[in-house]
Design a protein around this motif. Sequence first.
Motif, PDB file in Angstrom:
ATOM      1  N   GLY A 100       0.774  -1.230   0.000  1.00 30.37           N
ATOM      2  CA  GLY A 100       0.000   0.000   0.000  1.00 30.37           C
ATOM      3  C   GLY A 100       0.807   1.282   0.000  1.00 30.37           C
ATOM      4  N   LEU A 101       2.017   1.238   0.542  1.00 32.58           N
ATOM      5  CA  LEU A 101       2.840   2.447   0.580  1.00 32.58           C
ATOM      6  C   LEU A 101       4.288   2.098   0.251  1.00 32.58           C
ATOM      7  CD1 LEU A 101       0.700   2.878   3.306  1.00 32.58           C
ATOM      8  CD2 LEU A 101       1.676   5.139   2.932  1.00 32.58           C
ATOM      9  N   THR A 102       5.031   3.107  -0.180  1.00 33.59           N
ATOM     10  CA  THR A 102       6.424   2.909  -0.578  1.00 33.59           C
ATOM     11  C   THR A 102       7.286   2.216   0.485  1.00 33.59           C
ATOM     12  OG1 THR A 102       6.439   4.651  -2.231  1.00 33.59           O
ATOM     13  CG2 THR A 102       8.547   4.187  -1.149  1.00 33.59           C
ATOM     14  N   PRO A 103       7.265   2.649   1.752  1.00 31.61           N
ATOM     15  CA  PRO A 103       8.140   1.978   2.725  1.00 31.61           C
ATOM     16  C   PRO A 103       7.812   0.487   2.881  1.00 31.61           C
ATOM     17  CG  PRO A 103       7.249   4.020   3.646  1.00 31.61           C
ATOM     18  CD  PRO A 103       6.538   3.785   2.353  1.00 31.61           C
ATOM     19  N   ALA A 124       2.158   1.278  -4.182  1.00 29.92           N
ATOM     20  CA  ALA A 124       3.307   2.156  -3.921  1.00 29.92           C
ATOM     21  C   ALA A 124       3.827   2.789  -5.212  1.00 29.92           C
ATOM     22  CB  ALA A 124       4.411   1.371  -3.241  1.00 29.92           C
ATOM     23  N   ALA A 125       4.174   4.091  -5.154  1.00 32.56           N
ATOM     24  CA  ALA A 125       4.382   4.835  -6.396  1.00 32.56           C
ATOM     25  C   ALA A 125       5.618   5.731  -6.434  1.00 32.56           C
ATOM     26  CB  ALA A 125       3.126   5.660  -6.694  1.00 32.56           C
ATOM     27  N   THR A 126       6.576   5.499  -5.518  1.00 33.89           N
ATOM     28  CA  THR A 126       7.853   6.197  -5.635  1.00 33.89           C
ATOM     29  C   THR A 126       8.630   5.566  -6.786  1.00 33.89           C
ATOM     30  OG1 THR A 126       7.876   6.581  -3.262  1.00 33.89           O
ATOM     31  CG2 THR A 126       9.980   6.830  -4.406  1.00 33.89           C
ATOM     32  N   ASP A 168       5.763  14.363   3.311  1.00 33.11           N
ATOM     33  CA  ASP A 168       7.220  14.329   3.367  1.00 33.11           C
ATOM     34  C   ASP A 168       7.774  12.903   3.380  1.00 33.11           C
ATOM     35  OD1 ASP A 168       9.840  14.972   3.615  1.00 33.11           O
ATOM     36  OD2 ASP A 168       9.690  15.878   5.613  1.00 33.11           O
ATOM     37  N   TYR A 169       7.683  12.222   2.243  1.00 26.31           N
ATOM     38  CA  TYR A 169       8.351  10.914   2.062  1.00 26.31           C
ATOM     39  C   TYR A 169       8.404  10.627   0.566  1.00 26.31           C
ATOM     40  CZ  TYR A 169       3.996   8.176   1.260  1.00 26.31           C
ATOM     41  OH  TYR A 169       2.835   7.657   0.758  1.00 26.31           O
ATOM     42  N   GLY A 170       8.954   9.475   0.195  1.00 23.46           N
ATOM     43  CA  GLY A 170       9.245   9.132  -1.205  1.00 23.46           C
ATOM     44  C   GLY A 170       8.360   9.730  -2.283  1.00 23.46           C
ATOM     45  N   PRO A 222      -1.085  11.092   0.164  1.00 23.98           N
ATOM     46  CA  PRO A 222      -1.460   9.733  -0.232  1.00 23.98           C
ATOM     47  C   PRO A 222      -2.964   9.509  -0.161  1.00 23.98           C
ATOM     48  CG  PRO A 222      -0.195   9.697   1.826  1.00 23.98           C
ATOM     49  CD  PRO A 222      -0.251  11.116   1.379  1.00 23.98           C
ATOM     50  N   SER A 223      -3.393   8.492  -0.872  1.00 22.38           N
ATOM     51  CA  SER A 223      -4.812   8.133  -0.949  1.00 22.38           C
ATOM     52  C   SER A 223      -5.446   8.090   0.435  1.00 22.38           C
ATOM     53  CB  SER A 223      -4.931   6.763  -1.612  1.00 22.38           C
ATOM     54  OG  SER A 223      -6.269   6.419  -1.801  1.00 22.38           O
ATOM     55  N   GLY A 224      -6.632   8.708   0.562  1.00 20.47           N
ATOM     56  CA  GLY A 224      -7.382   8.686   1.822  1.00 20.47           C
ATOM     57  C   GLY A 224      -7.187   9.939   2.659  1.00 20.47           C
ATOM     58  N   GLY A 249      -4.058  13.103  -8.631  1.00 22.14           N
ATOM     59  CA  GLY A 249      -5.358  12.493  -8.382  1.00 22.14           C
ATOM     60  C   GLY A 249      -5.476  11.831  -7.025  1.00 22.14           C
ATOM     61  N   ASP A 250      -4.356  11.634  -6.346  1.00 22.69           N
ATOM     62  CA  ASP A 250      -4.365  11.017  -5.009  1.00 22.69           C
ATOM     63  C   ASP A 250      -5.181  11.844  -4.014  1.00 22.69           C
ATOM     64  OD1 ASP A 250      -1.668   9.068  -5.290  1.00 22.69           O
ATOM     65  OD2 ASP A 250      -1.608  10.910  -6.446  1.00 22.69           O
ATOM     66  N   VAL A 251      -5.182  13.173  -4.199  1.00 25.70           N
ATOM     67  CA  VAL A 251      -5.838  14.077  -3.245  1.00 25.70           C
ATOM     68  C   VAL A 251      -7.360  14.026  -3.412  1.00 25.70           C
ATOM     69  CG1 VAL A 251      -5.989  16.484  -2.463  1.00 25.70           C
ATOM     70  CG2 VAL A 251      -3.785  15.557  -3.236  1.00 25.70           C
ATOM     71  N   PHE A 299      -8.228   4.610  -7.798  1.00 25.36           N
ATOM     72  CA  PHE A 299      -7.043   4.157  -8.545  1.00 25.36           C
ATOM     73  C   PHE A 299      -6.344   2.993  -7.866  1.00 25.36           C
ATOM     74  CE2 PHE A 299      -3.651   6.059  -5.981  1.00 25.36           C
ATOM     75  CZ  PHE A 299      -4.346   6.997  -5.229  1.00 25.36           C
ATOM     76  N   MET A 300      -6.517   2.839  -6.556  1.00 20.52           N
ATOM     77  CA  MET A 300      -5.923   1.695  -5.869  1.00 20.52           C
ATOM     78  C   MET A 300      -6.590   0.403  -6.335  1.00 20.52           C
ATOM     79  SD  MET A 300      -3.495   2.712  -4.095  1.00 20.52           S
ATOM     80  CE  MET A 300      -2.773   4.054  -3.151  1.00 20.52           C
ATOM     81  N   ALA A 301      -7.919   0.446  -6.463  1.00 17.42           N
ATOM     82  CA  ALA A 301      -8.655  -0.725  -6.948  1.00 17.42           C
ATOM     83  C   ALA A 301      -8.152  -1.133  -8.331  1.00 17.42           C
ATOM     84  CB  ALA A 301     -10.154  -0.422  -6.996  1.00 17.42           C
TER      85      ALA A 301
HETATM   86  C1  VNL Z   1       1.897   6.029  -2.151  1.00 21.32           C
HETATM   87  C2  VNL Z   1       1.774   6.809  -3.307  1.00 21.32           C
HETATM   88  C3  VNL Z   1       0.780   5.789  -1.349  1.00 21.32           C
HETATM   89  C4  VNL Z   1       0.519   7.343  -3.651  1.00 21.32           C
HETATM   90  C5  VNL Z   1      -0.459   6.319  -1.699  1.00 21.32           C
HETATM   91  O1  VNL Z   1      -1.597   6.120  -0.980  1.00 21.32           O
HETATM   92  C6  VNL Z   1      -0.577   7.116  -2.857  1.00 21.32           C
HETATM   93  C7  VNL Z   1       3.212   5.493  -1.762  1.00 21.32           C
HETATM   94  C8  VNL Z   1      -1.619   5.283   0.144  1.00 21.32           C
HETATM   95  O2  VNL Z   1       4.041   5.221  -2.658  1.00 21.32           O
HETATM   96  O3  VNL Z   1       3.434   5.347  -0.543  1.00 21.32           O
HETATM   97  O4  VNL Z   1      -1.772   7.643  -3.153  1.00 21.32           O
END
Ligand code: VNL
Length: 388
Positions: A100-103, A124-126, A168-170, A222-224, A249-251, A299-301
């Motif tokens: 769900g997230l980069t880390p 994850a999208a970094t 403030d992350y990737g 990030p999403s949500g 579009g995440d916002v 977009f996550m779906a």
């Molecule tokens: C991330 C990127 C996560 C875009 C997101 O939502 C997002 C990530 C949880 O790479 O952590 O919308």
Amino acid sequence: MDRRLVLAAALGLAAAAALPARAQEVAKIGLILPMTGPFASTGKQIEAAVKLFQARNGDTAGGRKVQVILKDDGGTADVTKRLAQELIVNDKVVAIAGFGLTPLALAAAPLATQAKVPAIVMAAATSTVTEASPFVVRTSFTLAQVTVPMAEWAARDGIRKVVTLVSDYGPGIDAEKAFTEVFTKAGGTVENLRVPLRNPDFSPFLQRAADAKPDAVFVFTPSGVGAQFMKQFVERGLDKGGIRLISTGDVVDDDILNDMGDAALGVVSTHHYSAAHDSAENKAFVEAFRKAAGFRPNFMAVGGWDGMQALYAGLDATKGQGGQALVDAIKGTTWTSPRGLLTIDGATRDVVQSVYVRKVERKDGELWNVEFGSSPAVKDPVKAAKAP
Ligand code: VNL
């Protein structure tokens, strides 16, 4: 009988015996998602999409029954890593997926490399995530990929001065960098602000943004998280101050957009997916998803849906084999997704896809990101810049 013939017959028998055994062996997929915690909406969206995919496409691929094992990492990287380890060692999965997230993706990537198990990154999208392991295949997007068209659009639309505000992350830092580079090259000026990822309070940053009197604020969260941002944007009166809001579009994510109210109307954003995307594939997807899950897909779906598409196509091509063969089979694959045409880049294992410019409008009593422009076949610009 000729000895060679006996041998051939014996080998044939062995092969015949081996085949059904393999075919019966279940191909397990370890799906690791934040089902609890602050990013649970991402887990909920992807889980629903994976379920829908199997309901509509069956539960076999490459001659094997495909079983998805869902695990909740709560959005914590240490847990992701432990779950990935257990799924690989104990459950002997053919692939791990989700992230769900980069880390969280970065925590699992070394295990994928060690065990030679494909890791399908659905969220994850970094940019660097695909470089963390040759076994990572991504079906989401990169922040740089969707941000460059935003900066280009803003410059074209006469916006000259922008304050960027990112988590403030990737991915936030990728978005900030991409926006700043493209927008300043086009003659604009930019001031950069970063807000903490966990428990963000946007108010002080919004105050600083307002004081700078820019034409627009460009935002990535990030999403949500966008709902919280929008609430504070309105509380600070920025929606009435003549400062435009532009974002990725995440916002204005489809999961929360409809609850944002009138403040979201007119927000221009760029992204690879809108539930309002006008295509037969997407209409069928959104309708089936809403019926099955009871909420609108975001977009996550679609990242989850296409992750399953990639896995099924790969397993079909390898006749159920995992490992390096599965990653190789997925590279270069193309299909029509609810988002539009999608290709897994054979060199980078990232998604090549259209990026759309959209505006929030009310239609039939609901808020939607209505697409009004697009750039086709966009690659991750960070990797494209490094390519020889
Ligand atoms: C991330 C990127 C996560 C875009 C997101 O939502 C997002 C990530 C949880 O790479 O952590 O919308």
